[in-house]
Scaffold this motif. Structure first.
Motif, short mmCIF file in Angstrom:
data_model
loop_
_atom_site.label_atom_id
_atom_site.label_comp_id
_atom_site.label_asym_id
_atom_site.label_seq_id
_atom_site.Cartn_x
_atom_site.Cartn_y
_atom_site.Cartn_z
N SER A 141 0.87 -1.17 0.00
CA SER A 141 0.00 0.00 0.00
C SER A 141 0.91 1.22 0.00
O SER A 141 2.04 1.16 0.47
N PRO A 142 0.43 2.34 -0.56
CA PRO A 142 1.29 3.53 -0.62
C PRO A 142 1.57 4.11 0.75
O PRO A 142 0.65 4.33 1.54
N LYS A 143 2.84 4.35 1.03
CA LYS A 143 3.25 4.91 2.33
C LYS A 143 4.33 5.97 2.10
O LYS A 143 5.00 5.98 1.08
N GLY A 144 4.50 6.82 3.08
CA GLY A 144 5.59 7.79 3.08
C GLY A 144 5.67 8.63 1.82
O GLY A 144 4.68 9.20 1.37
N ALA A 145 6.87 8.67 1.23
CA ALA A 145 7.09 9.50 0.05
C ALA A 145 6.22 9.04 -1.12
O ALA A 145 5.78 9.85 -1.93
N ASN A 146 5.96 7.73 -1.22
CA ASN A 146 5.11 7.23 -2.29
C ASN A 146 3.68 7.75 -2.16
O ASN A 146 3.03 8.07 -3.16
N LEU A 147 3.19 7.83 -0.94
CA LEU A 147 1.84 8.35 -0.72
C LEU A 147 1.76 9.82 -1.12
O LEU A 147 0.80 10.26 -1.76
N ILE A 148 2.78 10.59 -0.75
CA ILE A 148 2.80 12.01 -1.09
C ILE A 148 2.85 12.19 -2.60
O ILE A 148 2.12 13.00 -3.17
N ALA A 149 3.71 11.42 -3.27
CA ALA A 149 3.83 11.52 -4.73
C ALA A 149 2.54 11.07 -5.42
O ALA A 149 2.13 11.64 -6.43
N LEU A 150 1.89 10.04 -4.88
CA LEU A 150 0.64 9.56 -5.45
C LEU A 150 -0.44 10.64 -5.34
O LEU A 150 -1.18 10.89 -6.30
N ALA A 151 -0.52 11.28 -4.18
CA ALA A 151 -1.50 12.34 -4.01
C ALA A 151 -1.23 13.50 -4.98
O ALA A 151 -2.16 14.11 -5.51
N GLU A 152 0.04 13.75 -5.23
CA GLU A 152 0.42 14.82 -6.15
C GLU A 152 -0.06 14.54 -7.56
O GLU A 152 -0.69 15.38 -8.21
N VAL A 153 0.19 13.32 -8.07
CA VAL A 153 -0.19 13.01 -9.45
C VAL A 153 -1.71 12.87 -9.59
O VAL A 153 -2.27 13.14 -10.65
N LEU A 154 -2.39 12.50 -8.50
CA LEU A 154 -3.85 12.37 -8.54
C LEU A 154 -4.55 13.68 -8.15
O LEU A 154 -5.78 13.71 -8.08
N ASN A 155 -3.76 14.72 -7.91
CA ASN A 155 -4.30 16.04 -7.57
C ASN A 155 -5.30 15.95 -6.43
O ASN A 155 -6.43 16.44 -6.50
N CYS A 156 -4.87 15.31 -5.35
CA CYS A 156 -5.71 15.18 -4.16
C CYS A 156 -4.79 15.25 -2.95
O CYS A 156 -3.58 15.42 -3.08
N THR A 157 -5.36 15.11 -1.77
CA THR A 157 -4.56 15.16 -0.55
C THR A 157 -4.28 13.76 -0.03
O THR A 157 -5.08 12.85 -0.23
N PRO A 158 -3.16 13.56 0.68
CA PRO A 158 -2.91 12.26 1.31
C PRO A 158 -4.03 11.88 2.28
O PRO A 158 -4.37 10.71 2.41
N GLU A 159 -4.59 12.89 2.98
CA GLU A 159 -5.66 12.62 3.94
C GLU A 159 -6.85 11.95 3.26
O GLU A 159 -7.45 11.02 3.79
N TRP A 160 -7.22 12.45 2.05
CA TRP A 160 -8.37 11.87 1.36
C TRP A 160 -8.07 10.44 0.93
O TRP A 160 -8.93 9.57 1.05
N LEU A 161 -6.86 10.19 0.45
CA LEU A 161 -6.50 8.83 0.06
C LEU A 161 -6.59 7.89 1.26
O LEU A 161 -7.06 6.75 1.14
N LEU A 162 -6.16 8.36 2.43
CA LEU A 162 -6.14 7.52 3.61
C LEU A 162 -7.52 7.31 4.22
O LEU A 162 -7.87 6.22 4.67
N THR A 163 -8.33 8.38 4.24
CA THR A 163 -9.59 8.34 5.00
C THR A 163 -10.85 8.39 4.16
O THR A 163 -11.91 8.01 4.63
N GLY A 164 -10.76 8.94 2.94
CA GLY A 164 -11.96 9.10 2.13
C GLY A 164 -12.79 10.30 2.52
O GLY A 164 -13.91 10.48 2.02
N ASP A 165 -12.26 11.16 3.40
CA ASP A 165 -12.99 12.36 3.83
C ASP A 165 -13.11 13.32 2.65
O ASP A 165 -12.13 13.92 2.22
N GLU A 166 -14.33 13.49 2.13
CA GLU A 166 -14.53 14.29 0.93
C GLU A 166 -14.23 15.77 1.14
O GLU A 166 -14.01 16.51 0.19
N THR A 167 -14.22 16.22 2.41
CA THR A 167 -13.90 17.63 2.66
C THR A 167 -12.42 17.91 2.49
O THR A 167 -12.00 19.06 2.48
N LYS A 168 -11.62 16.85 2.37
CA LYS A 168 -10.17 17.02 2.27
C LYS A 168 -9.62 16.48 0.97
O LYS A 168 -8.43 16.18 0.86
#
Length: 241
Positions: free
Chosen positions: A46-73
């Motif tokens: 599963s994406p962690k650390g720097a990979n999670l940050i880079a994944l959020a960057e390319v998907l134009n979203c926040t790491p918080e949303w990837l982790l939790t699904g909170d639509e406000t973030k």
């Protein structure tokens, strides 16, 4: 039914018209790893650390949303970064521009007795520069803002050890799921806070596997004071090659 992290990754990628190869190239991994992420940790990944940050960057979203699904973030309304070819050099004697403010920079200091207690002091007069427009977007007044450094990895992968955060000391009302700097029995901590019935709070870390939720009962609230709301953070990656 709430989507899994893998489903969020796959749906977001498809919405942006990206292939698994596109994502893999940006993150710096192989396509199979992206496929494993999208199938919710196939082969234990599963994406962690720097990979999670880079994944959020390319998907134009926040790491918080990837982790939790909170639509406000899920994503900021506009880009909060601009590419520059280099850095503008300045030191303590460089005058502020009209569109800048300098915020005090504090650090946590462990007492010499080694009993785990800490206090906060200004970090040798160092300050961090912010554009006034950046603070205005977050509705932060410069006179109520300061920066501190996060210690430890309880808030990883979002806030790693050494991350600098900006704190608005005028905002102390708890909004569930937001991050706050708190003084907990003399220790400076940065955590997500949630209100609990009766006037207590739940203290939550992103790294929940190693740092389980803490519950402060209403009668024990005297040991916790909210310093302020975390409105900004930044971390410097270290090249280990």
């Amino acid at each position: 039914m709430k989507k899994t992290m893998g489903k969020r990754i796959a749906d977001r990628r498809k919405d942006l018209g990206l292939s698994q190869g596109d994502v893999a190239k940006h993150v710096g991994i192989n396509r199979v790893s992206v496929s494993n992420w999208e199938t919710d940790g196939k082969n234990g990944t599963s994406p962690k650390g720097a990979n999670l940050i880079a994944l959020a960057e390319v998907l134009n979203c926040t790491p918080e949303w990837l982790l939790t699904g909170d639509e406000t973030k899920i994503v900021n309304a506009e880009s909060n970064a601009e590419w520059h070819a280099g850095f503008e050099l300045w030191d303590g004697d460089t005058p502020l521009r009209d569109d800048e403010v300098a915020l005090p920079f504090y650090r946590e200091v462990e007492l010499a007795a080694g009993n785990g207690s800490t206090f906060v002091q200004e970090n040798g007069g160092f300050k961090l520069r912010f554009a006034k427009s950046t603070l205005k977007k977050s509705r932060v007044e410069p006179e109520h803002a300061a920066c501190v450094t996060v210690s430890g990895n309880s808030m990883a992968p979002v806030l790693r050890h050494g991350t600098t955060v900006g704190v608005d000391t005028s905002k102390k009302t708890i909004v569930d799921g937001e991050m706050y700097a708190i003084d907990h029995d003399g220790m400076l901590r940065v955590k997500m806070l949630y209100r609990t019935p009766g006037g207590g709070i739940r203290i939550k870390s992103y790294n929940n596997d190693e740092f389980p939720d803490e519950f402060i009962q209403p009668e024990d609230m005297g040991c916790v004071s909210i310093i302020g709301w975390v409105f900004w953070w930044s971390v410097l990656n270290v090249w280990n090659n």
